[in-house]
Write an enzyme that holds these catalytic residues in place. Structure first.
Site, PDB file in Angstrom:
ATOM      1  N   ARG A  61      64.479  32.481  93.649  1.00 13.06           N
ATOM      2  CA  ARG A  61      64.569  31.783  92.367  1.00 13.06           C
ATOM      3  C   ARG A  61      65.577  32.451  91.437  1.00 13.06           C
ATOM      4  O   ARG A  61      66.159  31.800  90.578  1.00 13.06           O
ATOM      5  CB  ARG A  61      63.173  31.690  91.735  1.00 13.06           C
ATOM      6  N   LYS A  90      57.796  43.246 102.377  1.00 14.05           N
ATOM      7  CA  LYS A  90      56.939  42.333 103.138  1.00 14.05           C
ATOM      8  C   LYS A  90      56.223  43.079 104.262  1.00 14.05           C
ATOM      9  O   LYS A  90      56.643  44.167 104.667  1.00 14.05           O
ATOM     10  CB  LYS A  90      57.797  41.210 103.752  1.00 14.05           C
TER      11      LYS A  90
END
Ligand code: BES
Ligand code: ZN
Ligand code: ZN
Length: 460
Positions: A312, A238
């Site tokens: 996920r 990130k």
């Protein structure tokens, strides 16, 4: 912790310097406060401070929050609050608001900011509203417990310490049980997607199942929380902006733990199973990489395209585990700070609610409104589900299309739930963390979802 007490004393005789009144009720005290909006008047050496009251439960919580902010500013440790009416609920919401608004995460500050210690709620029947005040404080305490977990830095809350929080909740209460799987156990079980996300981290991953089983059980509910204790993105690292608040990526599990913590007080006749897979997502020589293919607990293979779509993956294994071992639950809800896309779609005040189940949708919309926690229905879209199919594995972990990112993530999860008609996915990436002080929230974790879920559970 703040003390909230109901009293039928004359507010002018209480050991407070300021008495807050909701606008329009000042006459009761024989004090006239001029004009619209906030204002104050002096009476018998005390300040009577009028705060305009907004409608409903949220108006009551914000009324107290405003009073507490003003009291902090003027360094007053005790305040009196005049309620707008004598309804029992009013005292619940005022106490809840006081508990939420008095929360500060100041553990690591050498110089603690000033805080209010005592709130008197004026009532003609103090004993009659005692129970409501207590309940309101328990609601806020559960949310504040969750806020603490999220606000704690990632060097304090990591998979092992998050596991310990669950163990601690179960300790000393025979209605609770906790089961923990460590790395070896998960390897034997085939929970590869969880292990895969944690590969680059020096911290050991843990799968945790905390259960509450009352003597009488009307319903059985599974609550799943995303528990990525820090999300650096992994090799798909990130940016500075994206990473700086990623200690919040376990907020889903903090929501679930906040609810569980409160059950020992409320003791509803509902069996509740909390699950989370605690991992840290880090880049490393050993970490997961784009192109890898991993086999989830339910046997489906997943091509990894982006190591930052890790939530996920962990949820895939947890939801598969619940599907296989708890197929008889009435409802399964997962809470996850899953996608930046949900913030783009709904902003910071509403979480995305993905469900085909009318009971869950109605309950969360209704009780969310009461608790001032926003939920908004989002669609499952088969066409975006199609985008999650890989050429080399059963699934891939990103859609390779930016649009509808929150929906494609929900469609991915759907592949791991055996009873989608009883499932809800809540994407709380936007609502878990407040970027500024507002209402009863200060910068940092909000405890999102805890109070809504509690309120729902207590009605079942
Ligand atoms: N933890 C993030 C989502 C997030 C973003 C939570 C902002 C809270 C605030 C999640 O793991 C993530 O990185 N999602 C990616 C998915 C993408 C790579 C498909 C995202 O939203 O960009
Ligand atoms: Zn991520
Ligand atoms: Zn994440």
């Amino acid at each position: 912790m703040i003390t909230v007490e109901s009293t039928n004393a004359n507010p002018f005789e209480l050991p407070v310097r300021v008495i807050f009144v909701p606008r329009g009720k000042e006459g009761e005290l024989g004090v006239v406060v001029e004009g619209e909006g906030e204002g104050f008047a002096f009476h018998e050496g005390k300040i009577v401070y009028a705060v305009p009251l907004d409608e409903g439960p949220e108006g009551l919580r914000r009324y107290v929050a405003r009073a507490i902010r003003i009291a902090r500013e003027y360094r007053m440790d005790a305040i009196a609050i005049v309620p707008p009416d004598e309804e029992k609920d009013t005292f619940f919401f005022l106490a809840e608001g006081a508990g939420l608004a008095s929360y500060l995460f100041d553990k690591y500050l050498s110089e603690k900011p000033f805080n209010v210690k005592m709130v008197y709620l004026i009532s003609s029947d103090p004993n009659g509203v005692y129970g409501e005040i207590k309940k309101g404080l328990h609601f806020s305490e559960a949310a504040n417990f969750s806020r603490d977990l999220v606000n704690e830095p990632p060097n304090a809350i990591f998979p092992q310490t998050l596991r310990d929080v669950a163990i601690e909740i179960a300790r000393g209460d025979s209605s609770f049980d906790v089961e923990v799987f460590d790395r070896e156990k998960m390897e034997r079980m085939g929970m590869n997607a969880i292990l895969y996300v944690g590969k680059g981290s020096s911290k050991e991953p843990y799968f945790v199942h905390l259960s509450y089983r009352p003597e009488r059980t009307r319903r059985r509910i599974a609550l799943v929380g995303k528990a990525v204790t820090f999300d650096s993105g992994g090799l798909n690292i990130k940016t500075y902006e994206g990473m700086k608040t990623m200690k919040m990526d376990m907020a889903g599990s903090a929501t679930v733990l906040g609810v569980m913590k409160a059950l020992s007080y409320f003791r509803p006749d509902v069996e509740i199973h909390a699950f989370f897979a605690a991992v840290e997502n880090m880049p490393d020589g050993n970490s997961d990489k784009p192109g890898d293919i991993v086999r989830a607990y339910n046997g489906k293979t997943i091509e990894i395209l982006n190591t930052d779509a890790e939530g996920r993956l962990t949820l895939a294994d947890v939801l598969s585990y619940v599907s296989r071992h708890y197929p008889n639950v009435d409802y399964v809800l997962d809470f996850a700070t899953l996608t930046g896309a949900i913030m783009v779609a709904l902003g910071p005040y509403r979480a995305g609610l993905f469900t085909d189940n009318g009971d869950i949708r109605d309950a969360l919309m209704k009780y969310g409104e009461v608790e001032g926690e926003g939920f908004w229905p989002m669609p499952f879209d088969e066409r975006l589900g199609e985008k999650m199919k890989s050429r080399v594995a059963d699934l891939k972990n990103t859609a390779e299309m930016r649009w509808g990112g929150a929906i494609s993530a929900a469609m991915f999860l759907r592949n791991f739930v055996d009873f989608p008609d009883r499932w809800a996915h809540i994407d709380m990436a936007g609502t878990a963390f407040a970027s500024e002080d507002s209402g009863y929230y200060t910068y940092g974790a909000t405890g999102f979802g805890v109070r809504t879920i509690l309120r729902w559970l207590l009605t079942l």
